[in-house]
Scaffold this motif. Structure first.
Motif, PDB file in Angstrom:
ATOM      1  N   GLY A 404       0.236   3.954  -4.865  1.00 19.16           N
ATOM      2  CA  GLY A 404      -0.080   2.893  -5.807  1.00 19.16           C
ATOM      3  C   GLY A 404       0.356   1.538  -5.292  1.00 19.16           C
ATOM      4  O   GLY A 404       1.036   1.423  -4.268  1.00 19.16           O
ATOM      5  N   LEU A 405      -0.044   0.501  -6.028  1.00 16.35           N
ATOM      6  CA  LEU A 405       0.292  -0.874  -5.684  1.00 16.35           C
ATOM      7  C   LEU A 405       1.580  -1.310  -6.351  1.00 16.35           C
ATOM      8  O   LEU A 405       1.931  -0.833  -7.437  1.00 16.35           O
ATOM      9  CB  LEU A 405      -0.822  -1.813  -6.135  1.00 16.35           C
ATOM     10  CG  LEU A 405      -2.110  -1.825  -5.320  1.00 16.35           C
ATOM     11  CD1 LEU A 405      -3.187  -2.565  -6.091  1.00 16.35           C
ATOM     12  CD2 LEU A 405      -1.887  -2.473  -3.963  1.00 16.35           C
ATOM     13  N   SER A 406       2.262  -2.244  -5.719  1.00 19.36           N
ATOM     14  CA  SER A 406       3.397  -2.894  -6.364  1.00 19.36           C
ATOM     15  C   SER A 406       2.899  -3.712  -7.546  1.00 19.36           C
ATOM     16  O   SER A 406       1.712  -4.016  -7.658  1.00 19.36           O
ATOM     17  CB  SER A 406       4.138  -3.783  -5.364  1.00 19.36           C
ATOM     18  OG  SER A 406       3.250  -4.779  -4.849  1.00 19.36           O
ATOM     19  N   ALA A 407       3.793  -4.081  -8.430  1.00 22.13           N
ATOM     20  CA  ALA A 407       3.403  -4.813  -9.641  1.00 22.13           C
ATOM     21  C   ALA A 407       2.736  -6.140  -9.317  1.00 22.13           C
ATOM     22  O   ALA A 407       1.852  -6.598 -10.054  1.00 22.13           O
ATOM     23  CB  ALA A 407       4.616  -5.041 -10.537  1.00 22.13           C
ATOM     24  N   ASP A 408       3.128  -6.775  -8.209  1.00 25.24           N
ATOM     25  CA  ASP A 408       2.511  -8.048  -7.834  1.00 25.24           C
ATOM     26  C   ASP A 408       1.284  -7.859  -6.946  1.00 25.24           C
ATOM     27  O   ASP A 408       0.622  -8.833  -6.583  1.00 25.24           O
ATOM     28  CB  ASP A 408       3.518  -8.972  -7.148  1.00 25.24           C
ATOM     29  CG  ASP A 408       4.090  -8.394  -5.855  1.00 25.24           C
ATOM     30  OD1 ASP A 408       3.580  -7.350  -5.384  1.00 25.24           O
ATOM     31  OD2 ASP A 408       5.050  -8.976  -5.316  1.00 25.24           O
ATOM     32  N   LEU A 412       1.026  -1.953  -0.816  1.00 29.72           N
ATOM     33  CA  LEU A 412       0.381  -0.682  -1.113  1.00 29.72           C
ATOM     34  C   LEU A 412       1.269   0.421  -0.573  1.00 29.72           C
ATOM     35  O   LEU A 412       1.551   0.481   0.628  1.00 29.72           O
ATOM     36  CB  LEU A 412      -1.010  -0.610  -0.473  1.00 29.72           C
ATOM     37  CG  LEU A 412      -1.746   0.730  -0.622  1.00 29.72           C
ATOM     38  CD1 LEU A 412      -2.021   1.039  -2.091  1.00 29.72           C
ATOM     39  CD2 LEU A 412      -3.039   0.732   0.197  1.00 29.72           C
ATOM     40  N   TRP A 413       1.725   1.287  -1.478  1.00 24.84           N
ATOM     41  CA  TRP A 413       2.623   2.385  -1.134  1.00 24.84           C
ATOM     42  C   TRP A 413       1.823   3.695  -1.116  1.00 24.84           C
ATOM     43  O   TRP A 413       1.137   4.019  -2.086  1.00 24.84           O
ATOM     44  CB  TRP A 413       3.743   2.506  -2.163  1.00 24.84           C
ATOM     45  CG  TRP A 413       4.697   1.360  -2.194  1.00 24.84           C
ATOM     46  CD1 TRP A 413       4.466   0.106  -2.683  1.00 24.84           C
ATOM     47  CD2 TRP A 413       6.049   1.352  -1.729  1.00 24.84           C
ATOM     48  NE1 TRP A 413       5.588  -0.680  -2.549  1.00 24.84           N
ATOM     49  CE2 TRP A 413       6.584   0.062  -1.976  1.00 24.84           C
ATOM     50  CE3 TRP A 413       6.877   2.321  -1.143  1.00 24.84           C
ATOM     51  CZ2 TRP A 413       7.888  -0.275  -1.644  1.00 24.84           C
ATOM     52  CZ3 TRP A 413       8.184   1.986  -0.818  1.00 24.84           C
ATOM     53  CH2 TRP A 413       8.679   0.697  -1.061  1.00 24.84           C
ATOM     54  N   LEU A 414       1.921   4.444  -0.013  1.00 24.73           N
ATOM     55  CA  LEU A 414       1.211   5.709   0.118  1.00 24.73           C
ATOM     56  C   LEU A 414       2.114   6.769   0.737  1.00 24.73           C
ATOM     57  O   LEU A 414       2.881   6.473   1.661  1.00 24.73           O
ATOM     58  CB  LEU A 414      -0.030   5.548   1.003  1.00 24.73           C
ATOM     59  CG  LEU A 414      -1.127   4.607   0.493  1.00 24.73           C
ATOM     60  CD1 LEU A 414      -2.159   4.369   1.587  1.00 24.73           C
ATOM     61  CD2 LEU A 414      -1.791   5.168  -0.760  1.00 24.73           C
ATOM     62  N   LEU A 445       2.976   9.871  -5.195  1.00 22.36           N
ATOM     63  CA  LEU A 445       4.089   9.001  -5.574  1.00 22.36           C
ATOM     64  C   LEU A 445       3.649   7.996  -6.626  1.00 22.36           C
ATOM     65  O   LEU A 445       2.478   7.629  -6.722  1.00 22.36           O
ATOM     66  CB  LEU A 445       4.679   8.303  -4.349  1.00 22.36           C
ATOM     67  CG  LEU A 445       3.873   7.253  -3.585  1.00 22.36           C
ATOM     68  CD1 LEU A 445       3.859   5.886  -4.267  1.00 22.36           C
ATOM     69  CD2 LEU A 445       4.374   7.112  -2.167  1.00 22.36           C
ATOM     70  N   ALA A 446       4.614   7.541  -7.419  1.00 22.07           N
ATOM     71  CA  ALA A 446       4.363   6.531  -8.447  1.00 22.07           C
ATOM     72  C   ALA A 446       5.226   5.305  -8.196  1.00 22.07           C
ATOM     73  O   ALA A 446       6.447   5.425  -8.055  1.00 22.07           O
ATOM     74  CB  ALA A 446       4.641   7.095  -9.839  1.00 22.07           C
ATOM     75  N   VAL A 447       4.580   4.143  -8.124  1.00 19.24           N
ATOM     76  CA  VAL A 447       5.281   2.858  -8.090  1.00 19.24           C
ATOM     77  C   VAL A 447       5.416   2.426  -9.540  1.00 19.24           C
ATOM     78  O   VAL A 447       4.419   2.310 -10.257  1.00 19.24           O
ATOM     79  CB  VAL A 447       4.482   1.830  -7.277  1.00 19.24           C
ATOM     80  CG1 VAL A 447       5.240   0.514  -7.210  1.00 19.24           C
ATOM     81  CG2 VAL A 447       4.164   2.356  -5.882  1.00 19.24           C
ATOM     82  N   TYR A 448       6.642   2.147  -9.977  1.00 14.58           N
ATOM     83  CA  TYR A 448       6.831   1.892 -11.410  1.00 14.58           C
ATOM     84  C   TYR A 448       7.988   0.936 -11.664  1.00 14.58           C
ATOM     85  O   TYR A 448       8.989   0.999 -10.941  1.00 14.58           O
ATOM     86  CB  TYR A 448       7.105   3.226 -12.127  1.00 14.58           C
ATOM     87  CG  TYR A 448       6.734   3.201 -13.594  1.00 14.58           C
ATOM     88  CD1 TYR A 448       5.413   3.146 -13.993  1.00 14.58           C
ATOM     89  CD2 TYR A 448       7.723   3.200 -14.579  1.00 14.58           C
ATOM     90  CE1 TYR A 448       5.066   3.112 -15.332  1.00 14.58           C
ATOM     91  CE2 TYR A 448       7.384   3.168 -15.913  1.00 14.58           C
ATOM     92  CZ  TYR A 448       6.052   3.125 -16.285  1.00 14.58           C
ATOM     93  OH  TYR A 448       5.704   3.082 -17.611  1.00 14.58           O
ATOM     94  N   PRO A 449       7.824   0.041 -12.672  1.00 14.57           N
ATOM     95  CA  PRO A 449       6.682  -0.106 -13.578  1.00 14.57           C
ATOM     96  C   PRO A 449       5.544  -0.893 -12.950  1.00 14.57           C
ATOM     97  O   PRO A 449       5.703  -1.535 -11.920  1.00 14.57           O
ATOM     98  CB  PRO A 449       7.284  -0.848 -14.759  1.00 14.57           C
ATOM     99  CG  PRO A 449       8.352  -1.707 -14.151  1.00 14.57           C
ATOM    100  CD  PRO A 449       8.936  -0.868 -13.044  1.00 14.57           C
ATOM    101  N   GLY A 457      -2.781   8.068 -16.837  1.00 14.64           N
ATOM    102  CA  GLY A 457      -2.232   9.179 -16.070  1.00 14.64           C
ATOM    103  C   GLY A 457      -2.345   9.027 -14.576  1.00 14.64           C
ATOM    104  O   GLY A 457      -2.450   7.933 -14.042  1.00 14.64           O
ATOM    105  N   HIS A 458      -2.352  10.181 -13.877  1.00 17.25           N
ATOM    106  CA  HIS A 458      -2.291  10.275 -12.426  1.00 17.25           C
ATOM    107  C   HIS A 458      -1.077   9.483 -11.951  1.00 17.25           C
ATOM    108  O   HIS A 458      -0.058   9.449 -12.634  1.00 17.25           O
ATOM    109  CB  HIS A 458      -3.613   9.816 -11.824  1.00 17.25           C
ATOM    110  CG  HIS A 458      -3.748  10.116 -10.367  1.00 17.25           C
ATOM    111  ND1 HIS A 458      -3.222  11.257  -9.786  1.00 17.25           N
ATOM    112  CD2 HIS A 458      -4.341   9.443  -9.341  1.00 17.25           C
ATOM    113  CE1 HIS A 458      -3.497  11.283  -8.511  1.00 17.25           C
ATOM    114  NE2 HIS A 458      -4.162  10.180  -8.199  1.00 17.25           N
ATOM    115  N   THR A 459      -1.133   8.870 -10.786  1.00 15.87           N
ATOM    116  CA  THR A 459       0.029   8.134 -10.300  1.00 15.87           C
ATOM    117  C   THR A 459       0.075   6.707 -10.833  1.00 15.87           C
ATOM    118  O   THR A 459       0.956   5.943 -10.460  1.00 15.87           O
ATOM    119  CB  THR A 459       0.025   8.091  -8.749  1.00 15.87           C
ATOM    120  OG1 THR A 459      -1.183   7.454  -8.294  1.00 15.87           O
ATOM    121  CG2 THR A 459       0.099   9.495  -8.179  1.00 15.87           C
TER     122      THR A 459
END
Length: 463
Positions: A404-408, A412-414, A445-449, A457-459
Motif C-alpha cells: 500500500g501507499l503511505s498516507a501522503d 509505495l510499500w510492497l 502488508l498494511a500501511v496504516y493509518p 478491506g484487503h490491505t
C-alpha cells in the motif's frame, strides 16, 4: 446471474459511463509525476461533475477515528507465522509477534478501529489495536484467506479460498451469518462498483471473476478469462444466466457450511489436473513458490505476449476512479484486464510485466501502480491513457507482492514474497529506497493509518 461466453471477432468498444452526483473533495498534494513522464501524459480531471471514488483518499484527509494512531507498517510473514511491525520513519522493525498458521493479509476494519490478521491455516483472525500496535485474542474463523467489508459496514466478507466460499459474517464478532458457494475456484481478491451494490471478485485457480450482489447474497455474473484472447482478435464475452455456471449457487447458514471443495494446483489451474484437499494449504503455498521461480524464468522466453487460450490467474481487483472500469491483475497473462463495471464485459488487456499481482491507486487518482511479482518491477499505468507510462525495476530483481501507499502518497510499500524483505519505492522518482528484512514469506502488508472515511478491506481499500 450472467456468464461471459466464448466468441470470435473484434471486441466491441466501451461500456456506458457511470453518471454520478459526487463532487470530489480538495485534491491535496499527491505524488509527483514519475521521472521521465510529462504532465500531459497524466492529465487531472478537474471537472467537479465527474465521479472520483477515491476523492476521500487524498493526503491530509485522515478520519478523526485514526488521527491519533502512530504510523506503522504491519507485515504478515506467511512462512514464519509472525507479524513484523515497521516504523516508516526509521525503516526499522520495532516489534514482531507470533500469530496462528500462515497469516496472509493484514486488513483494516470498516470502522478503521481494528486491524485483522488473516491466519489462513490457523483458521483465526487476530485483531491488532492500531493505537498500540499489539495483538489481541484471536477469533475463530474458517479459512480466512482475505477479508472485505460491505460499504454500509454491516457485513464482513471472508474469502474462504480453499473452500471456494464467500462467508458473510458479523463485522465485529465475526460470527457466521451465511455462506455462498462459488461457481469458481480460489476466490481471493475484489472490489465494489461505484454504486456499492456489486462486489467483483477474482477466482485465481479457475481463471474467472464473479460478480456478487452482496445485499441479495446472489451471484449475478461469471467472467471467464482463461480462454479470452487478445481483445483485438476476440469479442467481449457475453453474460448468461447463472444456471449455466460450472456449479450451482448454494447459500447456507451456520459454521458447518463447508464445501470440502478442492482447488486446482497453481501450475494447472486451467485443467484442474492436479488438486489438493482443502486443508492441505501447504501444497498450495509450495505451488505458489514454484510459480514465482518459474515466472522469473519465463520472462525472457515469453516477454509480455498473451497467447490465446493460456490459463489466467486473476489476482488483485481495483475500480477505476471514474467508476466505469475494473482493473484486474493477471499473473499468468503478465498484465491487467479492463472489465466494464456495468456490464462486466472484457474491454481491453494491458501488458505490464511478468506475474502482475497487486494494484494501488495514487493519491491524486491519476495513476495505478502494478506490482509485477515474477520480474521484480512496478508498472505505472495512467488511468487517462490506459497504458503503462513508466516501469520501476528492483536492482537485481525481486518479488514485489501486496502492500500500500503511505498516507501522503510519497512511498509505495510492497512485500517481497520470496525474498523475506519489504520494498519501499519513492513514487516521485520511482527509485527503490529501502529493502527491509522481515520474516519468511511476507505477503499482504498494511500501511496504516491511511486517508479515507471507511475501509472496504484487503490491505487498504478506502472510500
Amino acid at each position: 446471474m450472467r456468464r461471459l461466453e466464448d466468441g470470435r471477432g473484434r471486441l466491441r468498444g466501451g461500456v456506458a459511463l457511470v453518471v454520478a452526483l459526487v463532487c470530489a473533495s480538495a485534491c491535496g498534494s499527491g505524488p509527483a509525476v514519475p521521472a521521465g513522464v510529462s504532465r500531459q501524459e497524466v492529465p487531472v480531471n478537474a471537472s467537479p461533475e465527474r465521479l472520483d471514488v477515491y476523492a476521500h483518499d487524498r493526503p491530509g484527509m485522515l478520519s478523526p477515528a485514526v488521527a491519533d494512531f502512530p504510523s506503522r507498517v504491519y507485515v504478515p510473514n506467511s512462512e514464519s507465522d509472525t507479524v513484523s511491525v515497521i516504523d516508516p520513519r526509521t525503516y526499522r522493525v520495532i516489534r514482531q509477534f507470533p500469530v496462528h498458521g500462515r497469516p496472509q493479509h493484514v486488513v483494516p476494519s470498516w470502522d478503521l478501529k481494528t486491524l485483522w490478521v488473516n491466519n489462513n491455516d490457523g483458521n483465526t483472525l487476530t485483531p491488532i489495536d492500531p493505537r498500540t500496535g499489539r495483538p489481541g485474542r484471536p477469533v475463530p474463523v474458517d479459512d480466512p484467506y482475505n477479508l472485505y467489508f460491505t460499504p454500509d459496514g454491516r457485513t464482513a466478507l471472508v474469502m474462504a479460498e480453499r473452500n471456494n466460499r464467500l462467508d458473510f459474517r458479523d463485522p465485529h464478532t465475526m460470527r457466521l451469518r451465511r455462506s455462498l458457494s462459488m461457481p469458481c475456484r480460489g476466490i481471493n481478491h475484489g472490489d465494489f462498483t461505484a454504486d456499492e451494490t456489486i462486489f467483483l471478485a477474482s477466482c485465481e485457480f479457475s481463471g474467472q471473476l464473479v460478480a456478487v450482489d452482496t445485499a441479495a447474497r446472489k451471484i449475478r455474473a461469471v467472467v471467464d478469462l482463461t480462454y479470452t484472447r487478445s481483445p483485438r482478435t476476440e469479442k467481449a464475452r457475453h453474460a448468461v444466466p447463472h444456471e449455466h455456471a460450472q456449479t450451482g449457487e448454494h447459500a447456507r447458514t451456520g459454521e458447518h457450511a463447508r464445501t470440502g471443495g478442492r482447488a486446482a494446483a497453481h501450475g494447472h489451474a486451467a485443467t484442474g489436473k492436479h488438486t489438493w484437499a482443502g486443508e492441505d494449504a501447504q501444497a498450495r503455498e509450495r505451488a505458489v513458490a514454484h510459480e514465482g521461480a518459474a515466472a522469473r524464468g519465463r520472462v525472457a522466453a515469453e516477454g509480455h505476449g498473451m497467447a490465446g487460450g493460456r490459463a489466467s490467474m486473476p489476482q488483485d481487483v481495483k475500480l477505476s476512479p471514474d467508476g466505469t472500469t475494473f482493473y484486474v491483475a493477471d499473473m499468468a497473462r503478465n498484465g491487467v484486464w479492463l472489465v466494464g463495471a456495468k456490464d462486466f464485459r472484457v474491454k481491453r488487456f494491458v501488458r505490464t510485466g511478468a506475474g502482475a499481482h497487486g494494484l494501488y491507486v495514487s493519491r491524486d487518482s491519476r495513476l495505478l501502480y502494478v506490482s509485477n511479482r515474477g520480474e521484480g518491477s512496478v508498472s505505472v499505468v495512467s488511468f487517462a491513457r490506459r497504458r503503462p507510462i513508466a516501469t520501476w525495476r528492483i536492482p537485481g530483481g525481486g518479488s514485489p507482492d501486496m502492500g500500500g501507499l503511505s498516507a501522503d502518497g510519497r512511498r509505495l510499500w510492497l512485500s517481497g514474497r520470496y525474498d523475506g524483505v519489504v520494498y519501499v519505492f519513492d513514487t516521485r522518482s520511482g527509485r527503490l529506497i529501502r529493502k527491509i528484512p522481515v520474516g519468511a514469506g511476507p505477503h499482504g502488508l498494511a500501511v496504516y493509518p491511511q486517508p479515507g472515511r471507511y475501509s472496504l478491506g484487503h490491505t487498504g481499500i478506502f472510500r
